[in-house]
Enzyme design. Structure first.
Site, mmCIF file in Angstrom:
data_model
loop_
_atom_site.group_PDB
_atom_site.id
_atom_site.type_symbol
_atom_site.label_atom_id
_atom_site.label_comp_id
_atom_site.label_asym_id
_atom_site.label_seq_id
_atom_site.Cartn_x
_atom_site.Cartn_y
_atom_site.Cartn_z
ATOM 1 N N HIS A 127 39.087 -6.236 -4.955
ATOM 2 C CA HIS A 127 39.245 -7.633 -5.374
ATOM 3 C C HIS A 127 40.614 -8.193 -5.010
ATOM 4 C CE1 HIS A 127 35.678 -8.969 -7.463
ATOM 5 N NE2 HIS A 127 35.616 -7.852 -8.166
ATOM 6 N N CYS B 127 29.117 -6.851 -10.419
ATOM 7 C CA CYS B 127 30.402 -7.527 -10.464
ATOM 8 C C CYS B 127 30.289 -8.738 -11.380
ATOM 9 C CB CYS B 127 30.804 -7.963 -9.050
ATOM 10 S SG CYS B 127 32.385 -8.798 -8.960
ATOM 11 N N LEU B 128 31.286 -8.931 -12.220
ATOM 12 C CA LEU B 128 31.274 -10.082 -13.120
ATOM 13 C C LEU B 128 31.259 -11.405 -12.358
ATOM 14 C CD1 LEU B 128 33.847 -8.843 -15.799
ATOM 15 C CD2 LEU B 128 31.349 -8.890 -15.987
ATOM 16 N N GLN C 25 39.601 -12.809 -10.311
ATOM 17 C CA GLN C 25 38.371 -13.177 -11.010
ATOM 18 C C GLN C 25 38.621 -14.182 -12.131
ATOM 19 O OE1 GLN C 25 37.118 -8.847 -11.427
ATOM 20 N NE2 GLN C 25 35.159 -9.899 -11.185
ATOM 21 N N GLY D 196 35.892 -3.453 -15.538
ATOM 22 C CA GLY D 196 37.079 -3.778 -14.765
ATOM 23 C C GLY D 196 37.162 -5.278 -14.573
ATOM 24 N N HIS E 296 36.798 -0.451 -6.721
ATOM 25 C CA HIS E 296 36.124 -1.751 -6.811
ATOM 26 C C HIS E 296 37.134 -2.852 -7.132
ATOM 27 C CE1 HIS E 296 32.598 -4.372 -8.014
ATOM 28 N NE2 HIS E 296 33.608 -5.004 -8.600
ATOM 29 N N GLU E 297 37.975 -2.618 -8.143
ATOM 30 C CA GLU E 297 38.943 -3.640 -8.549
ATOM 31 C C GLU E 297 40.044 -3.812 -7.508
ATOM 32 O OE1 GLU E 297 38.075 -5.625 -10.844
ATOM 33 O OE2 GLU E 297 36.439 -4.335 -11.511
#
Length: 159
Positions: free
Chosen positions: A143, A97-98, A50, A45, A139-140
């Site tokens: 963000h 997480c990225l 991000q 994702g 999760h996304e």
């Protein structure tokens, strides 16, 4: 185009994002670039903050997770999403997480999510997603609300 991933500490990761109103060619290219960036980063994702964009957009690809668990999985973009309901018993799963690559921890999330969103063609949809797809969406979605998965860890410790 592959975007650099913004790292923990960047203020854009804590901002509540703005709605998208322009679905033109630049937007379509951005969505393509987000998928390319996510794939290149080995993510499942990626949310617009991000990559430094303060807009309500994220892309997911839960197909690899769900193939392992014999589910369908989805690879799609979500524009201006609203979570209408989260249902079921919380279940822990190790998330990463990225934007915070060095931390992986169990996060409690609901296994089912009902979400209203627009497609990249500006069509309104309401769908229910289950399992890993639901987890990645939650999760996304966090963000674009300025929430990081580590915030869930702190709330768990305070219970």
């Amino acid at each position: 185009m592959i975007y650099p991933i913004r790292a923990y500490g960047d203020p854009v990761l804590r901002a509540k994002c703005e709605e998208i109103t322009n679905f033109g060619d630049d937007f379509q290219k951005l969505v393509e670039d987000m998928f390319e960036t996510m794939d290149e980063s080995d993510g499942v994702g990626l949310a617009a903050p991000q990559i430094g964009k303060n807009i309500r957009l994220f892309v997911i690809d839960s197909t690899l997770f769900d193939k392992k668990n014999e589910g369908e999985g989805v690879r799609q973009a979500f524009v201006n999403p609203i979570i209408l309901a989260e249902e079921g018993e919380h279940w822990p799963f190790e998330e990463g997480c990225l934007s915070i690559p060095e931390i992986r921890e169990d996060v409690q999330r609901k296994p089912s999510v009902k979400i209203q969103y627009k497609t990249i063609q500006n069509e309104e949809k309401t769908e229910v997603f289950e399992g890993m797809s639901a987890r990645v969406i939650q999760h996304e979605f966090d963000h674009i609300e300025g929430i990081l998965f580590i915030d869930h860890l702190e709330s768990e410790k305070n219970k």
